[in-house]
Design a protein around this motif. Structure first.
Motif, PDB file in Angstrom:
ATOM      1  N   SER A   1       0.829  -1.208   0.000  1.00 16.25           N
ATOM      2  CA  SER A   1       0.000   0.000   0.000  1.00 16.25           C
ATOM      3  C   SER A   1       0.861   1.255   0.000  1.00 16.25           C
ATOM      4  O   SER A   1       0.533   2.253  -0.635  1.00 16.25           O
ATOM      5  N   LEU A   2       1.959   1.178   0.725  1.00 18.60           N
ATOM      6  CA  LEU A   2       2.875   2.321   0.773  1.00 18.60           C
ATOM      7  C   LEU A   2       3.419   2.608  -0.628  1.00 18.60           C
ATOM      8  O   LEU A   2       3.450   3.759  -1.079  1.00 18.60           O
ATOM      9  N   ALA A   3       3.803   1.534  -1.334  1.00 20.42           N
ATOM     10  CA  ALA A   3       4.322   1.709  -2.691  1.00 20.42           C
ATOM     11  C   ALA A   3       3.235   2.263  -3.607  1.00 20.42           C
ATOM     12  O   ALA A   3       3.485   3.122  -4.461  1.00 20.42           O
ATOM     13  N   LEU A   4       2.002   1.807  -3.380  1.00 20.80           N
ATOM     14  CA  LEU A   4       0.869   2.265  -4.177  1.00 20.80           C
ATOM     15  C   LEU A   4       0.662   3.762  -3.968  1.00 20.80           C
ATOM     16  O   LEU A   4       0.428   4.525  -4.914  1.00 20.80           O
ATOM     17  N   LEU A   5       0.769   4.204  -2.712  1.00 22.09           N
ATOM     18  CA  LEU A   5       0.601   5.625  -2.383  1.00 22.09           C
ATOM     19  C   LEU A   5       1.695   6.472  -3.018  1.00 22.09           C
ATOM     20  O   LEU A   5       1.443   7.551  -3.560  1.00 22.09           O
ATOM     21  N   ILE A   6       2.923   5.997  -2.916  1.00 16.42           N
ATOM     22  CA  ILE A   6       4.053   6.809  -3.370  1.00 16.42           C
ATOM     23  C   ILE A   6       4.180   6.783  -4.896  1.00 16.42           C
ATOM     24  O   ILE A   6       4.354   7.814  -5.535  1.00 16.42           O
ATOM     25  N   PHE A   7       4.072   5.585  -5.472  1.00 18.25           N
ATOM     26  CA  PHE A   7       4.392   5.456  -6.898  1.00 18.25           C
ATOM     27  C   PHE A   7       3.174   5.262  -7.796  1.00 18.25           C
ATOM     28  O   PHE A   7       3.305   5.263  -9.014  1.00 18.25           O
ATOM     29  N   GLY A   8       2.006   5.088  -7.199  1.00 17.75           N
ATOM     30  CA  GLY A   8       0.804   4.845  -7.998  1.00 17.75           C
ATOM     31  C   GLY A   8       0.761   3.418  -8.500  1.00 17.75           C
ATOM     32  O   GLY A   8       1.708   2.650  -8.311  1.00 17.75           O
ATOM     33  N   SER A   9      -0.365   3.082  -9.156  1.00 21.57           N
ATOM     34  CA  SER A   9      -0.542   1.681  -9.514  1.00 21.57           C
ATOM     35  C   SER A   9       0.085   1.322 -10.861  1.00 21.57           C
ATOM     36  O   SER A   9       0.247   0.158 -11.178  1.00 21.57           O
ATOM     37  N   THR A  10       0.422   2.328 -11.672  1.00 20.32           N
ATOM     38  CA  THR A  10       1.025   2.002 -12.965  1.00 20.32           C
ATOM     39  C   THR A  10       2.430   1.460 -12.764  1.00 20.32           C
ATOM     40  O   THR A  10       3.199   1.982 -11.963  1.00 20.32           O
ATOM     41  N   GLN A  11       2.716   0.436 -13.531  1.00 17.86           N
ATOM     42  CA  GLN A  11       4.053  -0.133 -13.425  1.00 17.86           C
ATOM     43  C   GLN A  11       5.063   0.831 -14.025  1.00 17.86           C
ATOM     44  O   GLN A  11       4.762   1.576 -14.952  1.00 17.86           O
ATOM     45  N   ARG A  12       6.219   0.827 -13.468  1.00 22.49           N
ATOM     46  CA  ARG A  12       7.238   1.766 -13.861  1.00 22.49           C
ATOM     47  C   ARG A  12       8.327   1.007 -14.613  1.00 22.49           C
ATOM     48  O   ARG A  12       8.738  -0.073 -14.193  1.00 22.49           O
ATOM     49  N   LYS A  13       8.753   1.572 -15.739  1.00 19.32           N
ATOM     50  CA  LYS A  13       9.787   0.890 -16.518  1.00 19.32           C
ATOM     51  C   LYS A  13      11.125   1.086 -15.828  1.00 19.32           C
ATOM     52  O   LYS A  13      11.458   2.176 -15.375  1.00 19.32           O
ATOM     53  N   VAL A  14      11.845   0.006 -15.691  1.00 20.40           N
ATOM     54  CA  VAL A  14      13.147   0.090 -15.047  1.00 20.40           C
ATOM     55  C   VAL A  14      14.206  -0.299 -16.061  1.00 20.40           C
ATOM     56  O   VAL A  14      14.101  -1.345 -16.699  1.00 20.40           O
ATOM     57  N   GLU A  15      15.191   0.575 -16.212  1.00 14.70           N
ATOM     58  CA  GLU A  15      16.260   0.165 -17.114  1.00 14.70           C
ATOM     59  C   GLU A  15      17.073  -0.913 -16.404  1.00 14.70           C
ATOM     60  O   GLU A  15      17.313  -0.845 -15.202  1.00 14.70           O
TER      61      GLU A  15
END
Lengths: 236, 291
Positions: free
Chosen positions: B107-121
């Motif tokens: 939930s903490l990650a959801l709050l901070i980064f939102g639900s969209t997946q983030r591309k990681v190099e």
């Protein structure tokens, strides 16, 4: 002042009072025995001294330091080793590793090697089996390992809990001989035993416990000749 | 040749599972608890890597240690705040707490980064490795090698340092270990620290092949690794390694030759079969009553 001084100790398991205000002392160089029937509180006392069980009230002083305020893992480096009931050696580790753990708080490698040599001299069987997994040793050998492991911390006082439990009569005599030898070499001994006859024959003094209280104490010799002790604990 | 390539894939996937499984198994060995928040530590590691590399522009050789450090601190903090007060509590209370911590992190990650997946190099970029006319994924080889190095290192640490021996002693008998002068709390902290740092590496490797991170990234590899730990015998370090590798190979081969959709079902099916035949897992110890 005594080396180990216990004053008005009270210990509870939940609402049940296991130790009801006990006082005793151990002087340097002595073998002191705590005898009494199963459930008298002998093991609880040793566990409280080395911090495995918390006390409700009272005082335990070792060399003038308050043991009740000392975390369990710091007590061994103060010079007190505890051979617990049921031996509690590390079954899955080798004999050598068990002995190494006995010297866990010591840093000087040369001194540790010296203690190891001393333990191997006292218990040649342990040296023969140093690579063996401890859980595969016989009961008597495990007791030797438990004592050897305690000696590895170079203790000034050693607490022994029922060292004769579950051993064959031959081993029982051997273990008691060893305890006497350890004492002669300069280590003070506080021993808890159900085998009152044997332990009174090697102890200087003894305390008799009954349901959490000391009901009698004195020189081991005189207790051995005391009629009530004879009747209750020596089976005569 | 196709089979060999799948096998390499399986080995590399399996080594990621194994790295995570080590954390489960070490914590179980010492605390007799299942740390279900362990999978989410991977997710935190992956986010850390992503921030370190794309926002702070750290090179991989710096970003990976940073991610390990963050996870190690996180693991120790979780233990200190959530589990330590429950040392004497019932196993069920601890288990529920662990699930709570897991949801908390997600939930903490959801709050901070939102639900969209983030591309990681990817922190690891090794091209195809050609052996004759046969090509295998360089990342898979790096993953496998890195895992082997870490496992050898961990095994050495446990068996040849006094801290490692203290860990073994605590996992067998906390009271007796205390009598030897072992600080049990510190030893437990070291266990969480090393398990979480390994999970961070697993996160880095997982992301290198997956490419994205989201709040729930850690849950599936977390569960698979838990299965791997149980398969190998929970509490056993070699068991976690073996279980992880086997699981990875089974998963890869099922995907390639049976069915992609059924792969997970097969993985969990294998666990059920093993537990029916050998309830303690492949390398698990027989539970003996103390006399």
């Amino acid at each position: 002042m005594a080396m180990l001084q216990v004053e008005n100790l009270q210990v509870f398991y939940g609402v049940i009072q296991a130790i009801k205000g006990i006082s005793f002392e151990v002087n340097q160089g002595e073998i002191v025995a705590l005898i009494g029937a199963n459930g008298a509180g002998k093991t609880t006392i040793l566990h409280t001294v080395t911090g495995l069980v918390p006390a409700k009230a009272g005082q335990i002083q070792f060399d003038g330091k308050d043991l009740l305020k000392t975390p369990s893992h710091k007590i061994v480096s103060m010079g007190m080793a505890h051979v617990p009931e049921g031996r509690r050696i590390f079954q899955e580790l080798s004999v050598y590793e068990n002995l190494q753990l006995g010297a866990f708080t010591r840093r000087d490698k040369a001194e540790i090697a010296e203690s190891l040599k001393m333990v191997y001299t006292r218990f040649p069987r342990l040296e023969e089996r140093k690579k063996q997994i401890a859980g595969t040793l016989s009961g008597g050998e495990q007791q030797m390992l438990a004592i050897g492991r305690a000696l590895m911390s170079k203790p000034r006082i050693i607490l022994m809990d029922e060292p004769s439990m579950g051993l064959s009569p031959l081993f029982v005599s051997e273990i008691f001989d060893i305890i006497q030898e350890i004492n002669k070499a300069g280590t003070t001994v506080l021993i808890v035993e159900q085998n009152a006859k044997k332990v009174l024959s090697i102890a200087n003094r003894a305390y008799v416990l009954e349901t959490g209280k000391i009901i009698q104490s004195g020189e081991a010799q005189s207790l051995m000749n005391d009629d009530s002790v004879k009747r209750a604990y020596l089976g005569e | 040749m196709e089979f060999l390539a799948q096998l390499v894939n399986g080995l590399s996937l399996g080594s990621i599972y194994a790295l995570i499984a080590l954390g489960y198994t070490m914590v179980y060995g010492i605390c007799k608890m299942l740390n279900f928040a362990h999978g989410d530590v991977i997710m935190v590691g992956a986010y850390t890597l992503s921030i370190a590399m794309s926002t702070l522009h750290f090179p991989p050789y710096l970003a990976i240690p940073v991610s390990m450090l963050v996870c190690a601190v996180l693991g120790v903090t979780i233990e200190r705040i959530a589990y330590k007060p429950l040392r004497q509590a019932s196993p069920l209370a601890v288990l529920i707490t662990a699930i709570g911590v897991s949801y908390f992190l997600q939930s903490l990650a959801l709050l901070i980064f939102g639900s969209t997946q983030r591309k990681v190099e990817s922190a690891i970029n090794v091209g195809l490795i050609h052996i004759g006319d046969f090509a295998i994924s360089g990342n898979a080889v790096v993953t496998l090698l890195l895992t082997i190095v870490l496992m050898v290192g961990l095994t050495w640490f446990i068996n040849h340092t006094m801290t490692g021996k203290a860990m073994l002693a605590v996992s067998e008998d906390k009271g007796a270990a205390q009598l030897m002068g072992v600080n049990v709390n510190k030893t437990i902290a070291v266990t969480f620290l090393s398990g979480s740092a390994l999970a961070a590496v697993a996160g880095v490797l997982y992301i290198a092949s997956y490419g994205y991170v989201g709040p729930y990234t850690g849950s599936m590899p977390g569960i698979k690794a838990f299965v791997a730990a149980v398969l190998g015998g929970i509490g056993s370090v070699p068991g976690a390694m073996l279980g992880g590798i086997l699981l990875g190979i089974i998963e890869s081969l099922s995907k390639a030759y049976i069915s992609t959709q059924l792969a997970d079902a097969i993985v969990f099916g294998v666990l059920i079969v093993v537990l029916l035949v050998k309830p303690t897992g492949l390398l698990g110890k027989k539970v003996t009553e103390k006399v």
